[in-house]
Design a protein around this motif. Structure first.
Motif, PDB file in Angstrom:
ATOM      1  N   ALA A   7     -40.200  48.110  46.716  1.00  0.00           N
ATOM      2  CA  ALA A   7     -39.373  48.676  45.645  1.00  0.00           C
ATOM      3  C   ALA A   7     -39.932  48.357  44.264  1.00  0.00           C
ATOM      4  O   ALA A   7     -39.651  49.069  43.293  1.00  0.00           O
ATOM      5  CB  ALA A   7     -37.950  48.149  45.760  1.00  0.00           C
ATOM      6  N   THR A   8     -40.754  47.311  44.161  1.00  0.00           N
ATOM      7  CA  THR A   8     -41.328  46.962  42.855  1.00  0.00           C
ATOM      8  C   THR A   8     -42.355  47.992  42.393  1.00  0.00           C
ATOM      9  O   THR A   8     -42.765  47.980  41.222  1.00  0.00           O
ATOM     10  CB  THR A   8     -42.008  45.582  42.909  1.00  0.00           C
ATOM     11  OG1 THR A   8     -43.109  45.619  43.834  1.00  0.00           O
ATOM     12  CG2 THR A   8     -41.016  44.503  43.347  1.00  0.00           C
ATOM     13  N   THR A   9     -42.768  48.886  43.276  1.00  0.00           N
ATOM     14  CA  THR A   9     -43.753  49.911  42.916  1.00  0.00           C
ATOM     15  C   THR A   9     -43.089  51.205  42.450  1.00  0.00           C
ATOM     16  O   THR A   9     -43.790  52.175  42.148  1.00  0.00           O
ATOM     17  CB  THR A   9     -44.665  50.235  44.114  1.00  0.00           C
ATOM     18  OG1 THR A   9     -43.906  50.912  45.137  1.00  0.00           O
ATOM     19  CG2 THR A   9     -45.262  48.968  44.702  1.00  0.00           C
ATOM     20  N   ALA A  10     -41.776  51.226  42.388  1.00  0.00           N
ATOM     21  CA  ALA A  10     -41.050  52.478  42.141  1.00  0.00           C
ATOM     22  C   ALA A  10     -41.433  53.149  40.826  1.00  0.00           C
ATOM     23  O   ALA A  10     -41.412  54.382  40.726  1.00  0.00           O
ATOM     24  CB  ALA A  10     -39.544  52.216  42.172  1.00  0.00           C
ATOM     25  N   ASP A  11     -41.793  52.368  39.828  1.00  0.00           N
ATOM     26  CA  ASP A  11     -42.104  52.957  38.521  1.00  0.00           C
ATOM     27  C   ASP A  11     -43.559  53.415  38.402  1.00  0.00           C
ATOM     28  O   ASP A  11     -43.933  54.017  37.385  1.00  0.00           O
ATOM     29  CB  ASP A  11     -41.798  51.954  37.401  1.00  0.00           C
ATOM     30  CG  ASP A  11     -40.306  51.693  37.257  1.00  0.00           C
ATOM     31  OD1 ASP A  11     -39.512  52.575  37.644  1.00  0.00           O
ATOM     32  OD2 ASP A  11     -39.942  50.608  36.767  1.00  0.00           O
ATOM     33  N   LEU A  12     -44.369  53.125  39.405  1.00  0.00           N
ATOM     34  CA  LEU A  12     -45.771  53.545  39.355  1.00  0.00           C
ATOM     35  C   LEU A  12     -45.891  55.011  39.763  1.00  0.00           C
ATOM     36  O   LEU A  12     -45.268  55.455  40.723  1.00  0.00           O
ATOM     37  CB  LEU A  12     -46.623  52.682  40.293  1.00  0.00           C
ATOM     38  CG  LEU A  12     -46.689  51.188  39.993  1.00  0.00           C
ATOM     39  CD1 LEU A  12     -47.581  50.500  41.011  1.00  0.00           C
ATOM     40  CD2 LEU A  12     -47.195  50.925  38.581  1.00  0.00           C
ATOM     41  N   LYS A  13     -46.702  55.740  39.057  1.00  0.00           N
ATOM     42  CA  LYS A  13     -46.925  57.147  39.359  1.00  0.00           C
ATOM     43  C   LYS A  13     -48.147  57.298  40.260  1.00  0.00           C
ATOM     44  O   LYS A  13     -49.178  56.671  40.049  1.00  0.00           O
ATOM     45  CB  LYS A  13     -47.124  57.932  38.059  1.00  0.00           C
ATOM     46  CG  LYS A  13     -45.928  57.871  37.117  1.00  0.00           C
ATOM     47  CD  LYS A  13     -46.228  58.583  35.807  1.00  0.00           C
ATOM     48  CE  LYS A  13     -45.047  58.470  34.845  1.00  0.00           C
ATOM     49  NZ  LYS A  13     -45.347  59.111  33.538  1.00  0.00           N
ATOM     50  N   GLY A  14     -47.998  58.153  41.269  1.00  0.00           N
ATOM     51  CA  GLY A  14     -49.075  58.362  42.215  1.00  0.00           C
ATOM     52  C   GLY A  14     -50.188  59.221  41.650  1.00  0.00           C
ATOM     53  O   GLY A  14     -50.007  59.888  40.617  1.00  0.00           O
ATOM     54  N   PRO A  15     -51.347  59.203  42.300  1.00  0.00           N
ATOM     55  CA  PRO A  15     -51.631  58.446  43.515  1.00  0.00           C
ATOM     56  C   PRO A  15     -51.723  56.939  43.230  1.00  0.00           C
ATOM     57  O   PRO A  15     -52.008  56.534  42.103  1.00  0.00           O
ATOM     58  CB  PRO A  15     -52.996  58.990  43.945  1.00  0.00           C
ATOM     59  CG  PRO A  15     -53.640  59.409  42.664  1.00  0.00           C
ATOM     60  CD  PRO A  15     -52.527  59.947  41.811  1.00  0.00           C
ATOM     61  N   LEU A  16     -51.449  56.136  44.253  1.00  0.00           N
ATOM     62  CA  LEU A  16     -51.523  54.694  44.128  1.00  0.00           C
ATOM     63  C   LEU A  16     -52.773  54.182  44.849  1.00  0.00           C
ATOM     64  O   LEU A  16     -53.200  54.750  45.861  1.00  0.00           O
ATOM     65  CB  LEU A  16     -50.282  54.040  44.736  1.00  0.00           C
ATOM     66  CG  LEU A  16     -48.925  54.477  44.170  1.00  0.00           C
ATOM     67  CD1 LEU A  16     -47.803  53.741  44.895  1.00  0.00           C
ATOM     68  CD2 LEU A  16     -48.858  54.232  42.663  1.00  0.00           C
ATOM     69  N   PHE A  17     -53.325  53.098  44.323  1.00  0.00           N
ATOM     70  CA  PHE A  17     -54.462  52.449  44.974  1.00  0.00           C
ATOM     71  C   PHE A  17     -54.048  51.046  45.366  1.00  0.00           C
ATOM     72  O   PHE A  17     -53.598  50.266  44.518  1.00  0.00           O
ATOM     73  CB  PHE A  17     -55.677  52.434  44.054  1.00  0.00           C
ATOM     74  CG  PHE A  17     -56.314  53.792  43.910  1.00  0.00           C
ATOM     75  CD1 PHE A  17     -57.331  54.177  44.767  1.00  0.00           C
ATOM     76  CD2 PHE A  17     -55.865  54.685  42.959  1.00  0.00           C
ATOM     77  CE1 PHE A  17     -57.911  55.441  44.662  1.00  0.00           C
ATOM     78  CE2 PHE A  17     -56.431  55.948  42.844  1.00  0.00           C
ATOM     79  CZ  PHE A  17     -57.459  56.322  43.702  1.00  0.00           C
ATOM     80  N   VAL A  18     -54.165  50.758  46.641  1.00  0.00           N
ATOM     81  CA  VAL A  18     -53.762  49.468  47.183  1.00  0.00           C
ATOM     82  C   VAL A  18     -55.029  48.677  47.491  1.00  0.00           C
ATOM     83  O   VAL A  18     -55.905  49.150  48.216  1.00  0.00           O
ATOM     84  CB  VAL A  18     -52.923  49.646  48.459  1.00  0.00           C
ATOM     85  CG1 VAL A  18     -52.452  48.298  48.978  1.00  0.00           C
ATOM     86  CG2 VAL A  18     -51.730  50.566  48.180  1.00  0.00           C
ATOM     87  N   LYS A  19     -55.130  47.465  46.927  1.00  0.00           N
ATOM     88  CA  LYS A  19     -56.372  46.702  47.030  1.00  0.00           C
ATOM     89  C   LYS A  19     -56.098  45.225  47.317  1.00  0.00           C
ATOM     90  O   LYS A  19     -55.168  44.644  46.745  1.00  0.00           O
ATOM     91  CB  LYS A  19     -57.150  46.764  45.710  1.00  0.00           C
ATOM     92  CG  LYS A  19     -57.454  48.159  45.192  1.00  0.00           C
ATOM     93  CD  LYS A  19     -58.168  48.078  43.852  1.00  0.00           C
ATOM     94  CE  LYS A  19     -58.501  49.447  43.296  1.00  0.00           C
ATOM     95  NZ  LYS A  19     -59.224  49.346  41.994  1.00  0.00           N
TER      96      LYS A  19
END
Length: 369
Positions: free
Chosen positions: A176-188
């Motif tokens: 839920a902490t990623t809710a404000d991030l706009k896609g695309p997302l990069f997970v690293k």
């Protein structure tokens, strides 16, 4: 004629970038000036054992990251405090000890590029190429790196950090902490390079699996807001006296992964490079200034590759820094330096001379009142 300088080239290592390190070591050995330097090669296997290697075995090994391997060799022990000499010494099983003057640690990823090895070499008072303990550590940790860049006012895209224990205690709350991030997302993974463990997420339903894949490589991960159709611009930074920032280059990705993934870089020929990047004179200057500022803010030394993103409105963002960039046949760092007038032999010579000069400067510091 003065004695040649013996360069201990350390490569391999226990990280997931082991094979890339082997390919990078080829470039270093091929680029050593034979009039000035004598190579001493040691490969670190995936269990952490140090083994003597030969130039012939390294240079004749496969150039395919899926096939390249260390050769079998005598076990090596590093003697950090040899008596009666100011040189480093290796104890080699079944052979005479071998002394060296400077280390070129062409290792990528954890336990090679993250300050751990640099700390050992500092304790031993051995000159070595590249960033010190601090620069290596913050350059490897994408979370700490971005915090320092933001504090210094450099442009960085939004991101959040997840920790493994917290995620598996309550995955829904963590995501839920990623809710404000706009896609695309990069997970690293926070501490890894060569795009190992990195996923591009377009559909939020795929986020959990990408997060869990990244946690296979690190206990801390970053999830970054991406851009739609960004341009990937890079600069090579050469530190020390008469250092320079290269002409920017650009990565053109045409791989199904949709980004400059490990497969696109090293396995599937999924990207091409453009040097120089198609930038205006002002954009080129801005990219070089951002690269130099990132290098300085993150306490880097010797060399680094700074990766930038350019948005559709041509705004530039600092993505990350690599304090011991790859030097494989497809790697941007040596290509950009060559385009800027610094060939392989000049580059490696500069880095070794810089390492020796920095060690001499540190040795002159007072350690008591």
């Amino acid at each position: 004629m003065s004695r040649k300088i013996t360069v201990l080239v350390l490569f391999g290592g226990r990280s997931a970038e082991h094979e890339i390190s082997l390919l990078s070591a080829r470039f270093i050995v091929q680029s050593l000036d034979p009039q000035r330097f004598t190579p001493l090669l040691v490969g670190i296997d995936k269990q952490g054992r140090w083994q003597l290697q030969t130039s012939h075995a390294l240079l004749s090994a496969s150039t395919d990251a899926r096939l390249v391997r260390l050769s079998d060799g005598p076990q090596v022990t590093f003697n950090p405090w040899p008596s009666g000499t100011d040189r480093g010494v290796l104890q080699i099983e079944g052979h005479a000890d071998a002394a060296f003057d400077v280390v070129f640690p062409i290792l990528h990823g954890p336990l090679g590029e993250d300050g751990a090895l640099q700390g050992l070499l500092e304790l031993a008072a051995v000159p070595y190429v590249g960033a010190g303990v601090l620069g290596s550590a913050v350059g490897m940790d994408k979370d700490v790196m971005k915090r320092l860049l933001l504090q210094a006012g450099l442009p960085v895209l939004p991101y959040v950090v997840l920790r493994k224990a917290e995620y598996f205690a309550d995955a829904q709350k963590a995501l839920a902490t990623t809710a404000d991030l706009k896609g695309p997302l990069f997970v690293k993974p926070a501490n890894m390079g060569s795009s190992v463990g990195v996923s591009r997420v377009v559909d939020v339903q795929d986020l959990a699996s990408a997060v869990e894949a990244a946690f296979e490589y690190d206990e801390k991960i970053v999830i970054e807001q991406g851009l739609h159709g960004p341009r990937e611009v890079e600069c090579a930074v050469l530190g020390g006296a008469h250092g320079t920032v290269s002409t920017p280059g650009e990565i053109l990705v045409h791989h199904p992964d949709g980004f400059y993934s490990y497969a696109a870089k090293y396995l599937d020929d999924g990207a091409t490079t453009r040097i120089p990047a198609e930038l205006s004179a002002q954009e080129t200057k801005t990219a070089q200034e951002l690269a130099q500022r990132a290098f300085d803010v993150l306490a880097c030394q010797g060399l680094a590759r700074v990766d930038l993103f350019m948005d559709k409105d041509r705004s530039l963002y600092v993505n990350e820094i690599n304090t011991m960039p790859g030097c494989t046949a497809v790697s941007m760092y040596p290509k950009m330096m060559a385009h800027s007038g610094v060939d392989g032999q000049q580059l490696v010579t500069h880095l070794i001379d810089d390492a020796l000069a920095r060690a001499a400067s540190r040795k002159a510091l007072r350690s008591s009142k």
